[in-house]
Design a protein around this motif. Structure first.
Motif, PDB file in Angstrom:
ATOM      1  N   MET A 187      14.367 -50.361 -37.613  1.00  0.00           N
ATOM      2  CA  MET A 187      13.225 -50.739 -37.876  1.00  0.00           C
ATOM      3  C   MET A 187      12.196 -49.728 -37.315  1.00  0.00           C
ATOM      4  SD  MET A 187      11.859 -53.736 -35.005  1.00  0.00           S
ATOM      5  CE  MET A 187      13.336 -54.201 -34.597  1.00  0.00           C
ATOM      6  N   ASN A 188      11.296 -49.422 -38.046  1.00  0.00           N
ATOM      7  CA  ASN A 188      10.048 -48.528 -37.805  1.00  0.00           C
ATOM      8  C   ASN A 188       9.344 -48.730 -36.386  1.00  0.00           C
ATOM      9  OD1 ASN A 188       7.665 -49.654 -38.416  1.00  0.00           O
ATOM     10  ND2 ASN A 188       7.872 -49.971 -40.426  1.00  0.00           N
ATOM     11  N   THR A 189       8.610 -47.584 -36.477  1.00  0.00           N
ATOM     12  CA  THR A 189       8.003 -47.336 -35.090  1.00  0.00           C
ATOM     13  C   THR A 189       7.002 -48.428 -34.974  1.00  0.00           C
ATOM     14  OG1 THR A 189       8.206 -44.909 -35.217  1.00  0.00           O
ATOM     15  CG2 THR A 189       6.727 -45.643 -33.827  1.00  0.00           C
ATOM     16  N   ILE A 190       6.265 -48.825 -35.775  1.00  0.00           N
ATOM     17  CA  ILE A 190       5.110 -49.770 -35.785  1.00  0.00           C
ATOM     18  C   ILE A 190       5.840 -50.953 -35.300  1.00  0.00           C
ATOM     19  CG2 ILE A 190       3.217 -50.772 -36.752  1.00  0.00           C
ATOM     20  CD1 ILE A 190       2.557 -48.319 -38.376  1.00  0.00           C
ATOM     21  N   LEU A 191       6.664 -51.353 -36.187  1.00  0.00           N
ATOM     22  CA  LEU A 191       7.588 -52.583 -35.757  1.00  0.00           C
ATOM     23  C   LEU A 191       8.169 -52.737 -34.316  1.00  0.00           C
ATOM     24  CD1 LEU A 191       8.929 -53.264 -39.435  1.00  0.00           C
ATOM     25  CD2 LEU A 191       6.991 -54.460 -38.394  1.00  0.00           C
ATOM     26  N   LYS A 192       8.651 -51.547 -34.086  1.00  0.00           N
ATOM     27  CA  LYS A 192       9.430 -51.666 -32.762  1.00  0.00           C
ATOM     28  C   LYS A 192       8.203 -51.682 -31.736  1.00  0.00           C
ATOM     29  CE  LYS A 192      13.032 -48.383 -33.626  1.00  0.00           C
ATOM     30  NZ  LYS A 192      13.653 -47.272 -33.538  1.00  0.00           N
ATOM     31  N   ASN A 193       7.269 -51.166 -31.907  1.00  0.00           N
ATOM     32  CA  ASN A 193       6.252 -51.153 -30.822  1.00  0.00           C
ATOM     33  C   ASN A 193       5.435 -52.569 -30.837  1.00  0.00           C
ATOM     34  OD1 ASN A 193       6.757 -48.682 -29.944  1.00  0.00           O
ATOM     35  ND2 ASN A 193       5.024 -47.670 -31.048  1.00  0.00           N
TER      36      ASN A 193
ATOM     37  N   LEU B 123       6.198 -60.659 -40.068  1.00  0.00           N
ATOM     38  CA  LEU B 123       6.645 -59.620 -39.115  1.00  0.00           C
ATOM     39  C   LEU B 123       8.113 -59.648 -39.088  1.00  0.00           C
ATOM     40  CD1 LEU B 123       3.902 -59.541 -36.361  1.00  0.00           C
ATOM     41  CD2 LEU B 123       4.069 -58.138 -38.287  1.00  0.00           C
ATOM     42  N   SER B 124       8.655 -60.948 -38.778  1.00  0.00           N
ATOM     43  CA  SER B 124       9.816 -61.198 -38.543  1.00  0.00           C
ATOM     44  C   SER B 124      10.915 -60.703 -39.699  1.00  0.00           C
ATOM     45  CB  SER B 124      10.353 -62.583 -38.122  1.00  0.00           C
ATOM     46  OG  SER B 124       9.874 -63.294 -39.011  1.00  0.00           O
ATOM     47  N   ARG B 125      10.417 -60.902 -40.852  1.00  0.00           N
ATOM     48  CA  ARG B 125      11.243 -60.473 -42.265  1.00  0.00           C
ATOM     49  C   ARG B 125      11.229 -59.037 -42.109  1.00  0.00           C
ATOM     50  NH1 ARG B 125       8.828 -64.943 -44.683  1.00  0.00           N
ATOM     51  NH2 ARG B 125       7.290 -63.690 -45.457  1.00  0.00           N
ATOM     52  N   ALA B 126      10.191 -58.298 -42.018  1.00  0.00           N
ATOM     53  CA  ALA B 126       9.772 -56.901 -41.832  1.00  0.00           C
ATOM     54  C   ALA B 126      10.718 -56.316 -40.981  1.00  0.00           C
ATOM     55  CB  ALA B 126       8.555 -56.401 -41.758  1.00  0.00           C
ATOM     56  N   MET B 127      10.988 -56.951 -39.891  1.00  0.00           N
ATOM     57  CA  MET B 127      11.783 -56.412 -38.697  1.00  0.00           C
ATOM     58  C   MET B 127      13.227 -56.623 -39.173  1.00  0.00           C
ATOM     59  SD  MET B 127       9.912 -57.622 -35.152  1.00  0.00           S
ATOM     60  CE  MET B 127       8.450 -57.140 -34.699  1.00  0.00           C
ATOM     61  N   ALA B 128      13.556 -57.524 -39.800  1.00  0.00           N
ATOM     62  CA  ALA B 128      14.975 -57.875 -40.152  1.00  0.00           C
ATOM     63  C   ALA B 128      15.426 -56.958 -41.444  1.00  0.00           C
ATOM     64  CB  ALA B 128      15.001 -59.505 -40.426  1.00  0.00           C
ATOM     65  N   ASN B 129      14.440 -56.713 -42.242  1.00  0.00           N
ATOM     66  CA  ASN B 129      14.726 -55.831 -43.372  1.00  0.00           C
ATOM     67  C   ASN B 129      14.577 -54.560 -43.359  1.00  0.00           C
ATOM     68  OD1 ASN B 129      15.580 -58.457 -44.724  1.00  0.00           O
ATOM     69  ND2 ASN B 129      13.313 -58.767 -45.509  1.00  0.00           N
ATOM     70  N   ASN B 130      13.802 -54.214 -42.146  1.00  0.00           N
ATOM     71  CA  ASN B 130      13.509 -52.696 -41.925  1.00  0.00           C
ATOM     72  C   ASN B 130      12.562 -52.387 -42.977  1.00  0.00           C
ATOM     73  OD1 ASN B 130      13.362 -50.403 -40.475  1.00  0.00           O
ATOM     74  ND2 ASN B 130      14.913 -49.453 -41.469  1.00  0.00           N
TER      75      ASN B 130
ATOM     76  N   ASP C 215       8.157 -52.238 -44.534  1.00  0.00           N
ATOM     77  CA  ASP C 215       6.790 -51.881 -44.028  1.00  0.00           C
ATOM     78  C   ASP C 215       6.130 -53.238 -44.050  1.00  0.00           C
ATOM     79  OD1 ASP C 215       7.280 -49.245 -43.620  1.00  0.00           O
ATOM     80  OD2 ASP C 215       6.678 -48.669 -45.619  1.00  0.00           O
ATOM     81  N   ILE C 216       4.870 -53.150 -43.121  1.00  0.00           N
ATOM     82  CA  ILE C 216       3.885 -54.330 -43.250  1.00  0.00           C
ATOM     83  C   ILE C 216       2.707 -53.777 -43.568  1.00  0.00           C
ATOM     84  CG2 ILE C 216       5.182 -55.641 -41.352  1.00  0.00           C
ATOM     85  CD1 ILE C 216       3.187 -54.634 -39.478  1.00  0.00           C
TER      86      ILE C 216
END
Length: 127
Positions: free
Chosen positions: A1-7, A33-40, A42-43
């Protein structure tokens, strides 16, 4: 997961809300957001902006780059708006005074022009 999504996940955890609830708060469709997090993946930047707008106490540097403190230093943040408010107030007062002077000056010009028109009309009527 990228930095922004982790934060963003850290913000949700810190605020005691689920990612689904955070999506609702920022006006995103369910799963953005949840799909972006699951799929690693970007948003869109607009969702990052919405997080910043809805959670202003979190540092943008921290959110975007994981640099600095997670929570903004309130003492520094509170000083700047007060200075800007005072500057804005002075600017508005100066502008108002300047406009008042301009209006008064134009009123004098109109008065003199009306006098000249009256004199001219009188001269025309006497001919």
């Amino acid at each position: 997961m990228n930095t922004i999504l982790k934060n963003i996940k850290h913000i949700a955890d810190n605020e005691g809300v689920s990612i689904t609830k955070l999506e609702q708060i920022i006006g995103a469709s369910k799963g953005v957001l949840s799909r972006a997090m699951a799929n690693n993946s970007d948003i869109q930047a607009k969702w990052v902006l919405k997080v910043v707008e809805n959670y202003p106490k979190y540092s943008c540097d921290w959110l975007l780059k994981s640099k600095g403190l997670m929570i903004k230093d309130e003492s520094v943040e509170n000083i700047q708006p007060q200075i800007k408010d005072q500057e804005s107030e002075l600017t508005y007062k100066t502008l108002a005074e300047s406009r008042k002077e301009t209006i008064e000056s134009l009123q004098k010009i109109v008065f003199h022009l009306e006098k000249q028109i009256t004199l001219y009309e009188n001269q025309q009527n006497n001919m």
